[in-house]
Design an enzyme around this catalytic site. Structure first.
Site, PDB file in Angstrom:
ATOM      1  N   ARG A 108       0.881  -1.177   0.000  1.00 51.28           N
ATOM      2  CA  ARG A 108       0.000   0.000   0.000  1.00 51.28           C
ATOM      3  C   ARG A 108       0.913   1.219   0.000  1.00 51.28           C
ATOM      4  O   ARG A 108       1.717   1.394   0.926  1.00 51.28           O
ATOM      5  CB  ARG A 108      -0.932   0.028   1.222  1.00 51.28           C
ATOM      6  CG  ARG A 108      -1.609   1.390   1.388  1.00 51.28           C
ATOM      7  CD  ARG A 108      -2.726   1.403   2.404  1.00 51.28           C
ATOM      8  NE  ARG A 108      -3.897   0.729   1.889  1.00 51.28           N
ATOM      9  CZ  ARG A 108      -5.135   0.887   2.382  1.00 51.28           C
ATOM     10  NH1 ARG A 108      -5.348   1.702   3.396  1.00 51.28           N
ATOM     11  NH2 ARG A 108      -6.151   0.242   1.866  1.00 51.28           N
ATOM     12  N   HIS A 135      -7.358   0.948  -6.571  1.00 45.31           N
ATOM     13  CA  HIS A 135      -7.595   0.077  -5.390  1.00 45.31           C
ATOM     14  C   HIS A 135      -8.358  -1.172  -5.866  1.00 45.31           C
ATOM     15  O   HIS A 135      -9.509  -1.398  -5.500  1.00 45.31           O
ATOM     16  CB  HIS A 135      -8.414   0.863  -4.365  1.00 45.31           C
ATOM     17  CG  HIS A 135      -8.395   0.286  -2.981  1.00 45.31           C
ATOM     18  ND1 HIS A 135      -7.654  -0.822  -2.621  1.00 45.31           N
ATOM     19  CD2 HIS A 135      -9.032   0.678  -1.835  1.00 45.31           C
ATOM     20  CE1 HIS A 135      -7.831  -1.080  -1.343  1.00 45.31           C
ATOM     21  NE2 HIS A 135      -8.663  -0.190  -0.842  1.00 45.31           N
ATOM     22  N   GLN A 138     -10.281  -3.608  -3.455  1.00 40.67           N
ATOM     23  CA  GLN A 138     -11.548  -3.070  -2.956  1.00 40.67           C
ATOM     24  C   GLN A 138     -12.678  -3.372  -3.939  1.00 40.67           C
ATOM     25  O   GLN A 138     -13.779  -3.777  -3.538  1.00 40.67           O
ATOM     26  CB  GLN A 138     -11.426  -1.545  -2.759  1.00 40.67           C
ATOM     27  CG  GLN A 138     -12.712  -0.906  -2.272  1.00 40.67           C
ATOM     28  CD  GLN A 138     -13.105  -1.395  -0.889  1.00 40.67           C
ATOM     29  OE1 GLN A 138     -12.298  -1.376   0.028  1.00 40.67           O
ATOM     30  NE2 GLN A 138     -14.340  -1.857  -0.716  1.00 40.67           N
ATOM     31  N   ASP A 226     -17.122   7.670  -1.560  1.00 46.56           N
ATOM     32  CA  ASP A 226     -15.900   7.464  -0.773  1.00 46.56           C
ATOM     33  C   ASP A 226     -15.547   8.816  -0.175  1.00 46.56           C
ATOM     34  O   ASP A 226     -16.140   9.851  -0.532  1.00 46.56           O
ATOM     35  CB  ASP A 226     -14.782   6.939  -1.704  1.00 46.56           C
ATOM     36  CG  ASP A 226     -13.480   6.620  -0.972  1.00 46.56           C
ATOM     37  OD1 ASP A 226     -13.507   6.474   0.269  1.00 46.56           O
ATOM     38  OD2 ASP A 226     -12.430   6.516  -1.640  1.00 46.56           O
ATOM     39  N   CYS A 265     -16.368   2.066   0.511  1.00 49.55           N
ATOM     40  CA  CYS A 265     -15.221   1.209   0.855  1.00 49.55           C
ATOM     41  C   CYS A 265     -14.819   1.343   2.315  1.00 49.55           C
ATOM     42  O   CYS A 265     -14.155   0.462   2.854  1.00 49.55           O
ATOM     43  CB  CYS A 265     -14.047   1.512  -0.059  1.00 49.55           C
ATOM     44  SG  CYS A 265     -13.367   3.174   0.153  1.00 49.55           S
ATOM     45  N   ARG A 293     -13.982  -8.194   1.683  1.00 48.73           N
ATOM     46  CA  ARG A 293     -12.556  -7.990   1.385  1.00 48.73           C
ATOM     47  C   ARG A 293     -11.796  -9.302   1.630  1.00 48.73           C
ATOM     48  O   ARG A 293     -10.902  -9.659   0.859  1.00 48.73           O
ATOM     49  CB  ARG A 293     -11.977  -6.874   2.274  1.00 48.73           C
ATOM     50  CG  ARG A 293     -12.499  -5.468   1.976  1.00 48.73           C
ATOM     51  CD  ARG A 293     -12.062  -4.956   0.618  1.00 48.73           C
ATOM     52  NE  ARG A 293     -10.616  -4.955   0.467  1.00 48.73           N
ATOM     53  CZ  ARG A 293      -9.801  -3.975   0.881  1.00 48.73           C
ATOM     54  NH1 ARG A 293     -10.301  -2.897   1.446  1.00 48.73           N
ATOM     55  NH2 ARG A 293      -8.486  -4.070   0.683  1.00 48.73           N
TER      56      ARG A 293
HETATM   57  N1   CP Z   1     -11.310   0.195   2.313  1.00 45.22           N
HETATM   58  C1   CP Z   1     -10.026   0.101   2.750  1.00 45.22           C
HETATM   59  O1   CP Z   1      -9.115  -0.154   1.985  1.00 45.22           O
HETATM   60  O2   CP Z   1      -9.876   0.292   4.084  1.00 45.22           O
HETATM   61  P1   CP Z   1      -8.516   0.433   4.882  1.00 45.22           P
HETATM   62  O3   CP Z   1      -7.912   1.757   4.511  1.00 45.22           O
HETATM   63  O4   CP Z   1      -8.923   0.376   6.328  1.00 45.22           O
HETATM   64  O5   CP Z   1      -7.592  -0.692   4.495  1.00 45.22           O
HETATM   65  N1  NVA Z   2      -9.806   6.953  -1.469  1.00 43.50           N
HETATM   66  C1  NVA Z   2      -9.421   6.530  -0.125  1.00 43.50           C
HETATM   67  C2  NVA Z   2      -9.666   5.069   0.055  1.00 43.50           C
HETATM   68  C3  NVA Z   2      -9.376   4.552   1.437  1.00 43.50           C
HETATM   69  C4  NVA Z   2      -9.584   3.082   1.554  1.00 43.50           C
HETATM   70  C5  NVA Z   2      -7.967   6.874   0.117  1.00 43.50           C
HETATM   71  O1  NVA Z   2      -7.152   6.679  -0.784  1.00 43.50           O
HETATM   72  O2  NVA Z   2      -7.651   7.371   1.194  1.00 43.50           O
END
Ligand code: CP
Ligand code: NVA
Length: 308
Positions: A108, A135, A138, A226, A265, A293
């Protein structure tokens, strides 16, 4: 050839569909079991996933760990700040070392190019746990949730409200691969990646952009939003002001098709992109989406290891 899952396109539409079928079957087979019990066939016994987090996470971290446990394997969780990567060891060297020590790597991070560099130098599968660009894990969970709630993907009308962000890019990518349509309600200046939109249209999806939220949501089968301020983004005040009209509230949900599903998400910011009433309401499937997930990523992992 090593299978990386940097975006959905790396697998393609047929493999994504196969993963979703596998996830449905495996989820049903363990209904009622405790969460830490391994699946009967334990298909990833002896496998270890190394996870690197350069950004915060709750769902991605726990779901990948639980996915590996349920598949009979295990996971190692690392944060960049406590790794040598955080004090200058290169991505390439990190990729080579982790490839000798673990069977797959999840990252990540912010810049998608870092993920690509990791994959370029890794000799084991690399998975995208979220980048500023996309993502895909997701969206695998989102698709699984939509199917589970009785909606077929081809021809589905999905409305997205708010920021043109990483999650939206992966929804648009999925639309091109699985032939559903996306109606994007986004304020000017916050549009999503044009490349993803063009590829989805070339794949046969209808992708429409609206500046009026009620136009985007009209008749939609699924409504998705989101956060308006993703991790690493600045200018929160201006973003929140621009996106305020795109809040998913009871009035906006009423403009969608009867029985439309609400997805998010998570984490959610109640009172910003969604009201309490919608996220806690009868159309919201966000807790199934979060649980999924685990189930979706188990099938992504099985695909990465050549089992699907
Ligand atoms: N939706 C998602 O990816 O959540 P986290 O940031 O908690 O991993
Ligand atoms: N768009 C958000 C998703 C978090 C899971 C971010 O990137 O912070």
């Amino acid at each position: 050839m090593t299978r990386h899952f940097l975006n959905l396109i790396d697998a393609g539409g047929d493999a994504v569909a196969a993963m979703l079928n596998d996830a449905l079957t495996r989820k049903a087979a363990r209904a009622g079991w405790t969460k830490g019990r391994a699946d009967a066939d334990a298909p990833l016994a002896g496998h270890v996933l190394a996870m690197i987090f350069e950004k915060n996470s709750t769902r991605t971290r726990v779901s990948f760990d639980m996915a590996m446990r349920q598949l009979g394997g295990s996971a190692i969780v690392m944060e960049t700040g406590s790794m040598q990567l955080g004090r200058g060891e290169t991505i390439a060297d990190t990729a080579r070392v982790l490839s000798r020590m673990a069977d797959a790597i999840m990252l990540r991070t912010d810049d998608h190019a870092k993920l690509e560099e990791l994959a370029e130098h890794a000799s084991v599968p690399v998975l995208n746990g979220l980048t500023d660009q996309s993502h895909p894990c997701q969206i695998m969970a989102d698709l699984l949730t939509v199917i589970e709630h009785g909606k077929a993907l081809p021809g589905l009308e999905v409305a997205w409200l708010g920021d043109g962000n990483n999650v939206l890019n992966s929804i648009v990518e999925a639309a091109g691969l699985l032939k559903f349509n996306v109606r994007i309600g986004v304020p000017e200046g916050y549009d999503s990646d044009e490349g993803f939109i063009e590829r989805a249209r070339a794949g046969g999806a209808s992708i429409a952009v609206y500046r009026e939220p009620d136009q985007a949501v009209a008749g939609a089968d699924v409504v998705v939003t989101d956060t308006w301020v993703s991790m690493g983004q600045t200018g929160a005040e201006a973003r929140i002001a621009a996106m305020a009209p795109f809040q998913v509230n009871e009035k906006l949900m009423a403009a969608a098709a009867p029985g439309a599903l609400f997805l998010h998400c998570l984490p959610a910011h109640r009172g910003e992109e969604v009201t309490d009433g919608v996220i806690e309401g009868a159309q919201s499937v966000v807790w199934d989406e979060a649980e999924n997930r685990i189930h979706a990523q188990k099938s992504v992992l099985r695909w990465a290891f050549g089992q699907l």
